[in-house]
Scaffold this active site. Structure first.
Site, PDB file in Angstrom:
ATOM      1  CG  LEU A   1       8.674 -17.718   0.022  1.00  0.00           C
ATOM      2  CD1 LEU A   1       9.407 -16.823   0.904  1.00  0.00           C
ATOM      3  CD2 LEU A   1       7.996 -16.929  -1.291  1.00  0.00           C
TER       4      LEU A   1
ATOM      5  CG  HIS B   1       1.589   1.280  -9.385  1.00  0.00           C
ATOM      6  ND1 HIS B   1       1.074   0.733  -8.069  1.00  0.00           N
ATOM      7  CD2 HIS B   1       0.627   2.093  -9.777  1.00  0.00           C
ATOM      8  CE1 HIS B   1      -0.168   1.258  -7.926  1.00  0.00           C
ATOM      9  NE2 HIS B   1      -0.340   2.218  -9.058  1.00  0.00           N
TER      10      HIS B   1
ATOM     11  CG  ASP C   1      -2.055   1.066   1.391  1.00  0.00           C
ATOM     12  OD1 ASP C   1      -2.493   1.347   0.125  1.00  0.00           O
ATOM     13  OD2 ASP C   1      -2.413   1.586   2.169  1.00  0.00           O
TER      14      ASP C   1
END
Length: 251
Positions: free
Chosen positions: A141, A47, A30
């Site tokens: 992961l 972004h 965010d």
């Protein structure tokens, strides 16, 4: 499989007992737009910078052996943003997946996509599915990449799938419980969220992994996502290690 690149500062991860580490960290990425606005830049620049934050965070998670990381890339509510920003985010998501795919695979990351297909660009879906397929044997992961995702949408989709199976006679509606319901989520093999991490200082879940975060520990950090890196992840892990999780019971 290659090792993560070291942080430019030379910082090393904290030495925390394995039992104090979360298995699943969920991150709301965010503050990209606010970061750009504060610098007099287009929102899209925020972004772009956020891409580097994500991949540094992934490497930091691998360094401390976090097995599951969920990243909120594009929500079902983000379609309400300007058409220009939505177009940018669709193309940007497609290109990031394409350009970073080999790097993720080399690191031992398995990519899984959670979200709805509707409205997503075919190119984005193609890159997501390609990344899933090419990384399916990796186990260092699991990166749950949430694109066109909403927590309420996931719960509604699970309920609809249960209803279809009940009508078809495959399940007994009276036997539906929390354990059975969880099997109908997008990726039931991904465990519940232990640490819900939110940069930008906001104090809300924003419709992210609502079912999975029922007993997550929340950590809010007062910085915007493009300024985030693995050092901040490690700080959050140190906070998490001090928490006493009771899950509604007593210590």
């Amino acid at each position: 499989m290659v090792a993560p690149s070291p942080h430019p500062s030379g910082a090393l991860p904290p030495e925390l007992p394995v039992e104090t580490l979360p298995k699943h960290v969920a991150i709301v990425m965010d503050g990209n737009g606010r970061w750009a606005k504060a610098r007099g830049l287009p929102r899209t620049e925020g972004h772009k910078q956020g891409e580097f934050s994500l991949f540094d965070t992934i490497e930091g998670a691998i360094e401390v052996d976090i097995p599951y990381l969920s990243a909120y890339a594009f929500s079902t509510e983000n379609w309400t943003r300007s058409p220009e920003e939505v177009r940018f985010l669709m193309g940007f998501s497609r290109n990031v997946l394409r350009n970073r795919r080999d790097q993720l695979i080399d690191l031992g990351v398995r990519v899984v996509w959670s979200g709805r297909r509707g409205r997503l660009w075919k190119g984005v879906i193609s890159e997501l599915e390609t990344a899933e397929q090419m990384s399916r044997h990796n186990s260092k992961l699991v990166l749950q990449f949430c694109v066109n995702y909403g927590g309420q949408a996931e719960i509604a989709d699970a309920a609809a799938a249960i209803a279809r199976d009940a009508v078809a006679g495959r399940i007994n509606p009276d036997r539906v419980n929390e354990k059975l319901f969880a099997k109908y989520l997008y990726h039931p093999e991904v465990p519940p969220v232990d640490l819900f991490l939110r940069p930008s200082g906001e104090q809300r879940l924003s419709n992210f992994l609502l079912w999975q975060s029922s007993y997550a520990e929340l950590v809010s950090m007062n910085l915007l996502w493009p300024d985030f890196n693995r050092l901040h992840l490690w700080q959050a892990l140190e906070q998490y290690a001090q928490r006493h999780r009771r899950f509604g019971g007593t210590p």
